[in-house]
Design an enzyme around this catalytic site. Structure first.
Site, PDB file in Angstrom:
ATOM      1  N   ALA A   1       6.888 -22.103  -2.227  1.00  0.00           N
ATOM      2  CA  ALA A   1       6.981 -21.827  -0.786  1.00  0.00           C
ATOM      3  C   ALA A   1       5.611 -21.401  -0.284  1.00  0.00           C
ATOM      4  CB  ALA A   1       7.996 -20.718  -0.518  1.00  0.00           C
ATOM      5  N   LYS A   2       5.459 -21.323   1.004  1.00  0.00           N
ATOM      6  CA  LYS A   2       4.251 -20.749   1.600  1.00  0.00           C
ATOM      7  C   LYS A   2       4.586 -20.319   3.008  1.00  0.00           C
ATOM      8  CE  LYS A   2      -0.040 -20.049   0.296  1.00  0.00           C
ATOM      9  NZ  LYS A   2      -0.508 -19.783  -1.072  1.00  0.00           N
TER      10      LYS A   2
END
Ligand code: NAD
Length: 446
Positions: free
Chosen positions: A135-136
Site C-alpha cells: 500500500a502507499k
C-alpha cells in the site's frame, strides 16, 4: 448562522496555492515524458510477466490496485484561513496479508505516483517474505511550508478520512518522504481515539516510547548499507576506501552516509533538494549532519565545495546511492552515470530505459525492492512486537535485519545468475511469483 458562514465560500474550498519550497535548478533533473513512476512500475511488472509466462488476466490483476481512496483534507491554518489538500491511500494487493506502506507528504504527490509506490511495496514485502500486501499513502502538501500544529491537523484529518480502510489487520501506514515518527504518533492517536482504545499496531515507525521498535528509524539505511557492501564485494571492489555519492540527505540518505562511512567507504558527495556538496577526501558526515540540522540544507557546509545537484549522479565513484525521489536516472543522463554499483535507497529512481543502458555498460543496479527493504522488515518486527506486547533489544533487531537482508540478497543474486537476469528482473520475478501463488491458492471470489 454557522461558523463557516462567516468565512467566504471561496476561502473554505480553495486549494492551498502557496509556492512550494524551491528546488535548486539543477537538483531535480526532468525525467523523460514517459518515465513516470507508474509507467516504470508497470514496465517492470510486464517484464516479469514475460519471464513467468502468465496470462493476460493474471497480468491485469497484478497490475491493478485492489482499492484506492482519494480524500479531501481541509486545513484550518494558524492564521484562521482555511485551505484544502488532496490525499490518497492505495492498497495494491492484499493476497499475502494486510496492506503495508508509507505515507508521503510532498507537493508532487499524485494518485499515479501513489499507485506505483503501492505496487513496489507489494513486490518488496513478497521478496523479503514479510506477510503483507502493498500500500502507499500521500498528501499533496509541502510539509516545509506548514507549522507543526498545522501538520498535526492535516495528519489527523487525513487519518480520519482514510479510517474505514486502515487498521492493524487491514492496512498499516509508516513514514516515507516528508513524514516521520511524530506523524505516526498522531495517526496512532487519531485512530485510537476513534476506536476507543490504544492500538499500537495501526502504524509502524512510531516513537519508541509509544511502542516503536529499536532500530526502525535507521533500518532502511542499515539495510541499504548491508546491500551496498555486499554488492561492492560482489563486484570485486574493496569496501575500505571505495568512493560513494549519496543523493538525498533525509531519513534514508543521512544514515546511509553515516553507516557507509563507518564501514570504511569514502562518501565524497551528498545532495538534497537545494543542491549538493563534494569533498574528494571524504565528507565529515557527522559534522555535515549537524550543519543540516542547523540550516536545513547541505549547501553552505564549510567542509566541502558546492556541486550542481545533477553532477552528483555523474561523479566517478564506485557506489551511487540515489536516496531521494523517483525517476532521477533516466534515458537522458544514464550514459553519463559512471558509478560501478548503484544501490537504490529511493523507490523507483531508475527508469527501464536507464536500466538497459546500465546493463549494456556493465554497471550493477541493486533494485529498490531489495535494497531499501530494511524499513519494512523492521516495521514488520515492530508490528510483531506490538501485537505480542514483548520488546526486543536493539542488537536482536539489527541481527535479524542483517540476516533477512543478506539472505534476500543471496537469493536474488543466485536466481539472477541461474536465469541470466538482471538483479531487478530476478527480484521482481521472485516477488511476482509469490504474490501470484497466493492468488492462485486462495482462488477467485466468488
Ligand atoms: P525524507 O523526506 O526524509 O528525505 C528526502 C531527502 O531527499 C531530503 O534530503 C530532500 O531534500 C531530498 N530531495 C528531495 N528531492 C531531491 C532531489 N530532486 N535531488 C536531491 N535530493 C532531493 O525521505 P526519506 O524517508 O529519506 O525517503 C527517501 C526515499 O527513500 C524515498 O524514495 C522513499 O520512498 C524511500 N524509502 C524510504 C523509506 C523510509 O523508511 N523512510 C523506506 C524505503 C524507501
Amino acid at each position: 448562522m454557522s461558523l463557516l458562514d462567516t468565512v467566504p465560500a471561496a476561502t473554505v474550498l480553495a486549494p492551498c496555492t502557496l509556492a512550494t519550497t524551491q528546488f535548486a535548478a539543477t537538483a531535480s533533473p526532468p525525467a523523460a515524458p514517459l518515465a513516470t513512476p507508474l509507467h516504470d512500475a508497470r514496465s517492470q511488472l510486464s517484464a516479469a510477466i514475460g519471464v513467468l509466462g502468465y496470462s493476460a488476466g493474471l497480468h491485469a490483476l497484478l497490475a491493478t490496485p485492489r482499492r484506492e481512496l482519494t480524500v479531501a483534507v481541509p486545513l484550518r491554518r494558524d492564521d484562521g484561513s482555511t485551505c484544502l489538500f488532496t490525499g490518497y491511500r492505495v492498497q495494491h494487493n492484499l493476497s499475502r496479508g494486510p496492506a503495508k506502506g508509507g505515507l508521503r507528504y510532498s507537493p508532487n504527490v499524485t494518485l499515479d505516483e501513489v499507485r506505483a509506490l503501492a505496487m513496489w511495496m507489494t513486490w518488496k514485502c513478497a521478496l523479503l517474505d514479510v506477510p503483507y500486501g502493498g500500500a502507499k499513502g500521500g498528501v499533496a502538501i509541502d510539509p516545509l511550508l506548514f507549522s507543526q500544529a498545522e501538520l498535526e491537523r492535516v495528519t489527523r484529518r487525513y487519518t480520519s478520512e482514510i479510517l474505514p480502510i486502515i487498521g492493524p489487520e487491514k492496512d498499516i501506514p509508516a513514514p516515507d518522504m516528508g513524514t516521520d515518527e511524530r506523524t505516526m504518533a498522531w495517526i496512532m492517536d487519531t485512530y485510537s481515539v476513534n476506536v476507543g482504545y490504544t492500538v499500537p499496531g495501526i502504524v509502524t515507525g512510531k516513537p519508541i516510547s509509544l511502542g516503536g521498535s529499536h532500530g526502525r528509524a535507521s533500518a532502511t539505511s542499515r539495510g541499504v548499507t548491508h546491500i551496498a557492501l555486499a554488492a561492492l564485494t560482489h563486484r570485486g571492489i574493496r569496501v575500505h576506501g571505495a568512493t560513494a555519492a549519496v543523493q538525498g540527505f533525509g531519513k534514508v540518505g543521512h544514515d546511509a552516509a553515516v553507516f557507509l562511512t563507518a564501514a570504511g567507504v569514502r562518501v565524497v558527495a551528498v545532495s538534497d533538494q537545494y543542491g549538493a556538496v563534494y569533498n574528494a577526501q571524504g565528507l565529515d558526515v557527522e559534522r555535515l549532519g549537524a550543519h543540516v540540522a542547523a540550516t536545513g540544507r547541505v549547501v553552505g557546509f564549510d567542509g566541502a565545495e558546492p556541486l550542481a545537484g545533477d553532477l552528483l549522479l555523474e561523479l566517478d565513484v564506485d557506489l551511487l546511492v540515489p536516496a531521494a525521489v523517483e525517476g532521477v536516472l533516466h534515458a537522458g543522463n544514464a550514459a553519463r552515470v559512471t558509478a560501478r554499483v548503484i544501490v537504490e535507497g529511493a523507490n523507483g529512481p531508475t527508469s527501464p530505459a536507464a536500466d538497459l543502458i546500465f546493463a549494456a555498460n556493465g554497471q550493477l543496479v541493486v533494485p529498490d525492492i531489495l535494497a531499501n527493504a530494511g524499513g519494512v522488515i523492521v516495521s514488520y518486527f515492530e508490528w510483531v512486537q506490538g501485537n505480542q506486547a514483548y520488546w526486543w533489544n536493539a542488537a536482536e533487531v539489527e541481527q535479524k535485519l542483517a540476516e533477512r537482508m543478506l539472505a534476500a540478497w543471496r537469493q536474488v543474486v543466485d536466481y539472477a545468475a541461474a536465469r541470466d537476469l538482471s538483479l531487478r528482473a530476478a527480484a521482481t520475478v521472485l516477488a511476482v511469483e509469490r504474490v501470484a501463488e497466493a492468488h492462485l491458492l486462495r482462488g477467485l471470489y466468488p
